[in-house]
Design a protein around this motif. Structure first.
Motif, PDB file in Angstrom:
ATOM      1  N   LEU A  45       7.484 -13.677   9.339  1.00 48.67           N
ATOM      2  CA  LEU A  45       7.590 -14.285   8.007  1.00 48.67           C
ATOM      3  C   LEU A  45       9.035 -14.587   7.628  1.00 48.67           C
ATOM      4  O   LEU A  45       9.310 -15.488   6.844  1.00 48.67           O
ATOM      5  N   SER A  46       9.945 -13.826   8.213  1.00 46.21           N
ATOM      6  CA  SER A  46      11.324 -13.939   7.766  1.00 46.21           C
ATOM      7  C   SER A  46      11.977 -15.271   8.128  1.00 46.21           C
ATOM      8  O   SER A  46      13.079 -15.551   7.689  1.00 46.21           O
ATOM      9  N   ILE A  47      11.302 -16.103   8.894  1.00 52.93           N
ATOM     10  CA  ILE A  47      11.924 -17.413   9.156  1.00 52.93           C
ATOM     11  C   ILE A  47      11.719 -18.389   7.981  1.00 52.93           C
ATOM     12  O   ILE A  47      12.297 -19.464   7.953  1.00 52.93           O
ATOM     13  N   LEU A  48      10.907 -17.987   7.008  1.00 52.84           N
ATOM     14  CA  LEU A  48      10.727 -18.857   5.840  1.00 52.84           C
ATOM     15  C   LEU A  48      11.875 -18.641   4.853  1.00 52.84           C
ATOM     16  O   LEU A  48      12.425 -17.543   4.768  1.00 52.84           O
ATOM     17  N   PRO A  49      12.201 -19.675   4.088  1.00 56.74           N
ATOM     18  CA  PRO A  49      13.304 -19.504   3.131  1.00 56.74           C
ATOM     19  C   PRO A  49      13.062 -18.353   2.160  1.00 56.74           C
ATOM     20  O   PRO A  49      13.977 -17.619   1.831  1.00 56.74           O
ATOM     21  N   ASP A  50      11.807 -18.178   1.684  1.00 54.87           N
ATOM     22  CA  ASP A  50      11.530 -17.090   0.753  1.00 54.87           C
ATOM     23  C   ASP A  50      10.222 -16.390   1.135  1.00 54.87           C
ATOM     24  O   ASP A  50       9.167 -16.693   0.592  1.00 54.87           O
ATOM     25  N   PRO A  51      10.276 -15.436   2.084  1.00 52.21           N
ATOM     26  CA  PRO A  51       9.039 -14.806   2.545  1.00 52.21           C
ATOM     27  C   PRO A  51       8.327 -13.994   1.468  1.00 52.21           C
ATOM     28  O   PRO A  51       7.138 -13.686   1.592  1.00 52.21           O
ATOM     29  N   SER A  52       9.032 -13.656   0.373  1.00 45.28           N
ATOM     30  CA  SER A  52       8.398 -12.800  -0.649  1.00 45.28           C
ATOM     31  C   SER A  52       7.296 -13.541  -1.415  1.00 45.28           C
ATOM     32  O   SER A  52       6.526 -12.919  -2.140  1.00 45.28           O
ATOM     33  N   ILE A  53       7.232 -14.871  -1.248  1.00 47.22           N
ATOM     34  CA  ILE A  53       6.186 -15.618  -1.960  1.00 47.22           C
ATOM     35  C   ILE A  53       4.785 -15.168  -1.553  1.00 47.22           C
ATOM     36  O   ILE A  53       3.868 -15.193  -2.352  1.00 47.22           O
ATOM     37  N   PHE A  54       4.618 -14.726  -0.313  1.00 45.69           N
ATOM     38  CA  PHE A  54       3.279 -14.355   0.150  1.00 45.69           C
ATOM     39  C   PHE A  54       2.738 -13.168  -0.641  1.00 45.69           C
ATOM     40  O   PHE A  54       1.592 -13.159  -1.061  1.00 45.69           O
ATOM     41  N   ALA A  55       3.592 -12.156  -0.820  1.00 49.96           N
ATOM     42  CA  ALA A  55       3.155 -10.956  -1.552  1.00 49.96           C
ATOM     43  C   ALA A  55       2.743 -11.353  -2.964  1.00 49.96           C
ATOM     44  O   ALA A  55       1.742 -10.877  -3.506  1.00 49.96           O
ATOM     45  N   GLU A  56       3.498 -12.251  -3.539  1.00 47.27           N
ATOM     46  CA  GLU A  56       3.248 -12.714  -4.910  1.00 47.27           C
ATOM     47  C   GLU A  56       1.914 -13.479  -4.970  1.00 47.27           C
ATOM     48  O   GLU A  56       1.052 -13.179  -5.795  1.00 47.27           O
ATOM     49  N   TRP A  57       1.748 -14.460  -4.088  1.00 53.90           N
ATOM     50  CA  TRP A  57       0.520 -15.265  -4.099  1.00 53.90           C
ATOM     51  C   TRP A  57      -0.716 -14.394  -3.893  1.00 53.90           C
ATOM     52  O   TRP A  57      -1.703 -14.503  -4.612  1.00 53.90           O
ATOM     53  N   LEU A  58      -0.635 -13.547  -2.869  1.00 49.71           N
ATOM     54  CA  LEU A  58      -1.850 -12.829  -2.450  1.00 49.71           C
ATOM     55  C   LEU A  58      -2.270 -11.755  -3.450  1.00 49.71           C
ATOM     56  O   LEU A  58      -3.439 -11.387  -3.529  1.00 49.71           O
ATOM     57  N   ALA A  59      -1.307 -11.273  -4.241  1.00 49.54           N
ATOM     58  CA  ALA A  59      -1.635 -10.221  -5.211  1.00 49.54           C
ATOM     59  C   ALA A  59      -2.506 -10.736  -6.361  1.00 49.54           C
ATOM     60  O   ALA A  59      -3.046  -9.947  -7.131  1.00 49.54           O
ATOM     61  N   SER A  60      -2.664 -12.046  -6.475  1.00 50.14           N
ATOM     62  CA  SER A  60      -3.530 -12.571  -7.541  1.00 50.14           C
ATOM     63  C   SER A  60      -5.008 -12.516  -7.163  1.00 50.14           C
ATOM     64  O   SER A  60      -5.878 -12.806  -7.980  1.00 50.14           O
ATOM     65  N   TYR A  61      -5.289 -12.196  -5.909  1.00 44.67           N
ATOM     66  CA  TYR A  61      -6.693 -12.014  -5.503  1.00 44.67           C
ATOM     67  C   TYR A  61      -7.132 -10.600  -5.851  1.00 44.67           C
ATOM     68  O   TYR A  61      -6.307  -9.683  -5.905  1.00 44.67           O
TER      69      TYR A  61
END
Ligand code: ADQ
Length: 482
Positions: free
Chosen positions: A161-177
């Motif tokens: 994941l760390s090759i993305l500019p902002d990998p922390s977006i995944f934790a944010e997106w997925l926590a809405s489920y």
């Protein structure tokens, strides 16, 4: 009013169904439960709101992608960023800011459409990597319904994941489920690893994570096939699906033509088997590989590579009455496919990374129990977590795969029967009907938004501590029908 099941996926099935595992699995589930399926129509176009297509046991509502959405959201971020990234092919990731922007804007636009249809007591079941931020936008619009995501592909390692500019977006997106469903326990472990590295997350022993004011549950739900229906297809398929060209002894491979499926190595391993082990035997490898995503460069390359490899191997070994590799570059009707699986002495699944792999399960399901063929299965396919008595191989090791082909073709009946019995138990245990039931039951039981003011969840509540009682949820309609 009683709630409905709303399935949302990137693509909605139209007449002339697609070859993907997702379409096959969901059609079976929704036919049983009724409800609504929302997804993009295969044709790009200007239609901005949902329109109904076809008729059948459930309602299908389609929207159209614009040309630019198709290029940036679908081909771009979904298939040139997330697909390779989640399949450990960071080298194939193409980073462009337009891809991410349009991925987000499409998900936001889709959330408007879903919010118009959804009622608070519906269950919303989102599918796959194209729609990861959908719940985040639905929550922004005040949608309170329970929302689950099932990810059909592997969950990536933190390092990838760390090759993305902002990998922390995944934790944010997925926590809405409310519920995050993954294929395997290994995927679940990687997802939890991502949240462990994020200071905002807190953990509970059952795999629930508190993130801001929400509680998301992470759990594996290994997907399967509709076992009885697929077995019936094999029973009813005509005795000889090949016509006059029936090969005497053959091995089967069935895959979308994708670089994750390890097809070049499979062809090489078969060539090596012919060179080192065949000793007068003349099995054919029948490889059925319909094209997908042909406009993406990596897919064009693999198509050329396979044509070159099969041409080379056939050129070297073919005889007037024997074609070693029969490479069929198009979809095959499912009843014929079931018959072809049944007649194959072995099935080769050599994925370099694969969420589950339904072909492995289809092959096992239609074998004759007292004279079954042998499944050769990549240890990097999710299916290997449960089907431990398949001949497990490392698909990167061509010698090992070649040897496994020899072992499979010479395996005594007793061993074939015992291995098949064990694999068949895994196929039965993950039948798609049960899979749907388990996922929806877990979604119904999920907790969702937390009453933060209760003070029960602060940074001190850690693994092993009690989680609050789940709220009582009313969901009569779905509970009854699943
Ligand atoms: P796929 O990558 O598409 O699915 P897979 O699980 O093998 O892979 O499913 C393929 C399906 O398409 C099978 O049902 C197969 O029979 C069918 N199919 C393939 N080629 C065909 C052909 N030529 N003709 C007819 N049918 C064909 C994604 C993930 C997988 C995950 C599934 C389900 O990549 O890892 O198992 O979703 O979650």
């Amino acid at each position: 009013m009683a709630g409905r099941l709303i399935v949302v996926s990137n693509r909605i099935p139209t007449e002339g169904a697609t070859a993907g595992g997702l379409a096959v699995a969901l059609h079976d589930s929704l036919s049983g439960t009724g409800g609504i399926w929302i997804g993009a129509h295969p044709e790009v176009g200007p239609e901005e709101s949902l329109f109904e297509i076809g008729d059948g046991p459930y309602q299908r509502l389609a929207f159209q992608l614009s040309r630019s959405e198709y290029e940036n959201y679908y081909l771009g971020f979904s298939n040139c960023v997330l697909w390779p990234l989640f399949h450990r092919r960071s080298d194939l990731v193409v980073l462009k800011s337009a891809y991410l922007q349009e991925y987000l804007s499409l998900n936001r636009r889709l959330s408007n459409m879903v919010a118009e249809v959804a009622r608070p007591d519906d269950l919303i079941w989102v599918h796959d990597y194209h729609l990861l931020p959908l719940a985040h936008y639905l929550r922004e619009q005040g949608v309170a319904a329970k929302i689950g995501l099932f990810l059909h592909i592997p969950f990536p390692a933190l390092a990838d994941l760390s090759i993305l500019p902002d990998p922390s977006i995944f934790a944010e997106w997925l926590a809405s489920y409310d519920l995050l469903g993954l294929q395997t326990q290994a995927d679940t472990a990687r997802c939890l690893e991502m949240y462990r590295a994020d200071e905002r997350a807190e953990f509970f022993q059952d795999g629930s994570i508190k993130f801001r004011d929400r509680l998301v549950r992470v759990k594996s739900f290994p997907i399967g096939i509709a076992v009885d229906a697929f077995q019936s297809l094999a029973d009813y398929s005509t005795g000889n699906p090949f016509g006059a060209e029936q090969p005497q002894e053959y091995i089967i491979g069935v895959d979308r033509l994708d670089y994750t499926k390890g097809l070049p190595n499979r062809f090489r391993a078969f060539g090596e088997y012919l060179h080192d082990y065949a000793e007068g035997r003349r099995p054919s490898l029948i490889q059925i590989a319909p094209p997908t995503r042909e406009v993406v460069e990596a897919y064009r390359q693999i198509t050329e590579e396979l044509e070159e490899l099969s041409g080379r191997i056939n050129g070297r070994y073919a005889e007037l009455d024997w074609t070693p590799i029969r490479y069929i570059h198009r979809p095959i009707a499912r009843d014929r496919l079931a018959g072809i699986y049944r007649g194959a002495r072995a099935c080769l699944v050599t994925s370099l990374a694969d969420g589950m792999n339904l072909v492995a399960k289809e092959y096992v399901a239609v074998q004759i129990p007292d004279d079954p063929g042998v499944l050769i299965l990549s240890r990097f396919a999710g299916a290997a977590e449960d089907m431990t008595d398949a001949l497990l191989v490392n698909p990167y090791d061509i010698d090992e795969v070649a040897k496994a082909i020899d072992t499979a073709l010479n395996m005594p009946a007793e061993e074939r029967i015992a291995r098949h019995r064990s694999c068949m138990a895994a196929v039965q245990a993950t039948d798609v009907g049960r899979w749907t039931k388990h996922f929806l039951a877990a979604l119904i039981a999920s907790q969702g938004r937390l009453a933060i003011s209760s003070g029960k969840h602060d940074r001190h509540s850690r693994i092993g501590e009690e989680r609050p009682e789940p709220r009582q949820v009313k969901f009569q309609h779905v509970e009854k029908s699943i």
